[in-house]
Design an enzyme around this catalytic site. Structure first.
Site, mmCIF file in Angstrom:
data_model
loop_
_atom_site.group_PDB
_atom_site.id
_atom_site.type_symbol
_atom_site.label_atom_id
_atom_site.label_comp_id
_atom_site.label_asym_id
_atom_site.label_seq_id
_atom_site.Cartn_x
_atom_site.Cartn_y
_atom_site.Cartn_z
ATOM 1 N N GLU A 82 0.998 -1.327 0.041
ATOM 2 C CA GLU A 82 0.145 -0.154 0.011
ATOM 3 C C GLU A 82 0.874 1.290 0.046
ATOM 4 O O GLU A 82 0.716 2.359 -0.838
ATOM 5 C CB GLU A 82 -0.991 0.027 1.304
ATOM 6 N N SER B 134 -0.462 -6.202 7.323
ATOM 7 C CA SER B 134 -0.116 -5.055 8.189
ATOM 8 C C SER B 134 -1.246 -4.900 9.543
ATOM 9 O O SER B 134 -0.717 -4.654 10.573
ATOM 10 C CB SER B 134 -0.010 -3.761 7.599
#
Ligand code: SF4
Length: 367
Positions: free
Chosen positions: A152, A248
């Site tokens: 990301e 994450s």
């Protein structure tokens, strides 16, 4: 599993089938709610499942569709090939871009190469891409809080690489130069509040005029999963976080459980990684890319004598519709088949996938 307080815990990390392991003696399970699939992951998994059912294999997917080993393996068995470079896709094949968001040049290369390209980027990541584009266009220097190398973060920074400085610690904020331009502060969506807060405070101290978005970049799903974990942490002897090491928000849950004072925190991919020495009260949660079937297998394995208590901190009813070109193609196909079968194109039922859980779609792919 990332942390185990005893040799028994390490012994239990083998990969034997669940039903061959010795039963654990857990009294109670506290099941955090919300947990597991978020709206962005739901959308991405259903979109890739649609690709698999619509096109002849192989369907190509740029990066893991979501960061979960079970999900990725399930799709691989259905003919999806995951690549880290669009150049590895033979021209003319269908391509899916992952939920984490892709660099603009990757999107452009995929559109040039693929026969049908679906970008399943989460709308919340798109919002950050948009903020980067607008702020950099206005001449801002963007301080972006994100993890080095995370897909990301890589995709977001590629929107305006010349204008972004990435940081993830207070020390890194201190090392930033004094920018002559105005400063904007943006973030990776899946940061924990704890990862974000201290760094954001320091950025505001260093750049008092800093611009921040009206609505936080930290996503509701990450925040909700952390809140529900905190609601159970104090009551647990052990907390199990289900999810992959490269997720994450899973790693953020794992860290948070330890910081909240839980003596033993286990991150697992599968129920068969649960050690056989668990006792007392065990908390269970799952990262945003971990499917329900993993949670069910963990509860079966723990089989608490006093049952499972669901601890819900909020109702999460966010829904992201399928990517636009899937909706358009589906609508055209439905229209054509309705017309061919002599039905009324005006009164045909609308396609609706809101009530179709991605966990069910994933389970069906296993058949
Ligand atoms: Fe979107 Fe948040 Fe889910 Fe990531 S965790 S896919 S940002 S909803």
């Amino acid at each position: 599993m990332s942390r185990s307080s005893s040799p028994a815990g390490r012994r239990g990390s083998g990969r034997e089938p669940t039903d061959t392991l010795v039963s654990v003696t857990v009294e109670r399970v506290l099941l955090a709610e919300p947990r597991g699939f978020c709206a962005g992951v739901e959308m991405a998994i259903k979109a890739l499942a649609w690709m698999v059912r619509t096109f002849e294999p192989p369907v190509y997917c740029y990066h893991e569709i979501v960061h979960n080993q079970i999900v990725v393996e399930r799709f691989e068995r259905r003919g999806v090939v995951f690549v880290d470079d669009v150049e590895d896709v033979p021209p003319g094949r269908p391509i899916m871009l992952s939920a984490h968001g892709s660099a603009p040049e990757v999107v452009a290369a995929a559109r040039q190469r693929g026969s049908f390209v679906v970008d399943s980027v989460c709308p919340l990541v798109t919002k950050v891409h948009h903020e980067v584009k607008v702020r950099s266009g206005k001449g801002y220097r963007i301080v972006y809080v994100g993890h080095e190398g995370h897909e990301e973060a890589v995709g977001t920074m590629a929107v305006a690489p010349h204008a972004i400085s990435r940081v993830e610690s207070v020390a890194e904020v201190d090392e930033l130069p004094s920018f002559s331009e105005s400063v904007a502060l943006l973030a990776q969506t899946t940061l924990s509040h704890r990862d974000w807060e201290n760094v954001a405070v320091r950025v505001r101290e260093r750049f008092p005029e800093v611009w921040t978005p009206g609505r936080s970049d930290l996503c509701f799903a990450t925040t909700n999963r952390q809140s529900s974990l905190l609601a159970i942490a104090e009551r647990c002897d052990t907390i199990i976080v289900i999810g992959s090491a490269n997720s994450s928000n899973t790693r953020a849950l794992e860290r948070l459980a330890g910081e909240a004072g839980c003596a033993r925190v286990l991150r697992i991919n599968h129920a068969d990684e649960i050690p056989d020495d668990l006792t007392g009260t065990v908390g269970v949660t799952a990262g945003a890319s971990a499917p329900d079937e993993l949670v069910d297998a963990v509860l079966d394995r723990l089989a608490p004598t006093a049952g499972v208590e669901v601890v819900r901190v909020t109702d999460e009813d966010e829904y992201f519709p399928p990517p636009r070109n899937i909706r358009e193609l589906q609508a055209s196909l439905e229209l054509a088949s309705t017309a061919m079968l002599g039905g009324s194109v005006l009164t045909r039922p609308e396609m609706e996938d809101r009530n179709l859980p991605a966990s069910d779609v994933l389970a069906a792919l296993a058949d």
